[in-house]
Scaffold this motif. Sequence first.
Motif, short mmCIF file in Angstrom:
data_model
loop_
_atom_site.label_atom_id
_atom_site.label_comp_id
_atom_site.label_asym_id
_atom_site.label_seq_id
_atom_site.Cartn_x
_atom_site.Cartn_y
_atom_site.Cartn_z
N ILE A 34 0.85 -1.19 0.00
CA ILE A 34 0.00 0.00 0.00
C ILE A 34 0.89 1.25 0.00
O ILE A 34 0.56 2.27 -0.59
CB ILE A 34 -0.95 0.00 1.22
CG1 ILE A 34 -1.98 -1.13 1.10
CG2 ILE A 34 -1.65 1.35 1.38
CD1 ILE A 34 -2.99 -0.95 -0.02
N ASN A 85 -2.59 5.37 1.69
CA ASN A 85 -3.18 4.90 2.94
C ASN A 85 -3.79 6.04 3.76
O ASN A 85 -4.00 5.90 4.97
CB ASN A 85 -2.15 4.16 3.79
CG ASN A 85 -2.79 3.07 4.64
OD1 ASN A 85 -3.78 2.47 4.26
ND2 ASN A 85 -2.21 2.83 5.81
N ASP A 133 -3.20 -6.29 6.27
CA ASP A 133 -2.44 -5.29 5.51
C ASP A 133 -0.99 -5.28 6.00
O ASP A 133 -0.72 -4.97 7.16
CB ASP A 133 -3.08 -3.91 5.73
CG ASP A 133 -2.50 -2.84 4.83
OD1 ASP A 133 -1.79 -3.18 3.87
OD2 ASP A 133 -2.76 -1.65 5.11
N HIS A 135 2.80 -3.97 6.33
CA HIS A 135 3.56 -2.73 6.28
C HIS A 135 4.93 -2.93 6.92
O HIS A 135 5.20 -3.94 7.57
CB HIS A 135 2.82 -1.61 7.04
CG HIS A 135 1.65 -1.06 6.31
ND1 HIS A 135 1.77 -0.05 5.38
CD2 HIS A 135 0.34 -1.38 6.36
CE1 HIS A 135 0.58 0.23 4.89
NE2 HIS A 135 -0.32 -0.58 5.46
N PRO A 175 -6.89 5.47 6.43
CA PRO A 175 -6.26 4.19 6.10
C PRO A 175 -7.26 3.20 5.50
O PRO A 175 -8.45 3.25 5.81
CB PRO A 175 -5.74 3.68 7.46
CG PRO A 175 -5.69 4.88 8.33
CD PRO A 175 -6.81 5.76 7.86
#
Length: 397
Positions: A34, A85, A133, A135, A175
Amino acid sequence: MAQALSAKDTHLKRILGHIKGREPGPVLVFFGGIHGNEPSGVQALQEVFGELQRNPLPVKGHIYGIAGNIPALLQNKRYLEKDLNRTWFREDITALEKGERTGMTSEDKEMLEILGVIRDLLKAHEAPFYFIDFHTTSSKTLPFITINDAMINRKFARKFPVPIILGIEEYLEGPVLNYINEFGYVSLGFESGQHASEEARVNSVAFLWLSLVFSGALEEEHVKQFRTYYSELKQSAANNRNFYEITERYAIESGDTYEMVPGFYSFESVKKGTLLANHNEQTVVAEKGGILFMPLYQKQGAEGYFMIRRIPKWVLALSATLRKVRADHLLAALPGVSWKNREKAQLVVNLKVARFYSKAIFHLLGYRNRTLDRDHLLIKNREKVARNELYEDAPWY
């Protein structure tokens, strides 16, 4: 160090992989990249899907891997025009889809494509969803989970041997997981380590396999390295399985000059008065002692750092009990607090009357706040939309 995505990845597709199980089961949707300078999630998804294609396992349900900001990934930039995001607002999405907004950015286009995939998946499946998600951070860090504070998210997140952060949605707007949480499904973010590090990739792979087992998509006995993956994550997290909440966000505006003092890392304790950064040629020091979280060591970003504090176990237990008996209905009886509408999912707090109420009271009951104006807060209960009934047969519930 793990490598950023290279020229050979120019064929990168939105759907990185899809495994259809032999039997009904959960639907797991993983997002990677993302942020375009965070390739570890994409690399982990490519690795695990490759393994599952070479050596098929008895998967239940469906597993999807979704690529995030593809143009930014290919340029190894966090974003090209704006942070993907921070764009997931219902009003903005509606305006974009109706053509009421001009000057569509690269990230707007990416968001609409990803949104189309999410909608297609929600239409195609009725089974319980898990949205995860991936990250990484610009500083050194323990791997950790971030969740919007609904009990189904807490219960599932507890299965992993890493710290869990509550409340970040109060400080970040737009987000993708905030948008997805409105559907009431299990959703969490996993921060696997420092950008492009080998540890971040390894942690992402481990977390992915554990997610498949904990959700019931795979049986533990079919993942031969399950205990290894679990031990890797536990060791990388330094045996830290505490819950924390965000207490402070140090904001940076577009065009500001900001430089963090070198050497800080997430979960590091700092004393009051510690020099943390230089911001617009002014020094920034810790106003009080605390735990530093996600200090910024990259050019793009709107948060210089956060501060967090550990949540005692008794507070978590009390919170769970109060939510079970739906004690939140007592809040509307307090002076200065009223329901926003008949659905009773949101409360409006008049700060002129209720300025002495602690945010901790609202947090206990599952509410997180957003400022409406100088005198009013809008607080929303995550439990109201959580679709607990879909997960009652899950192995972790």
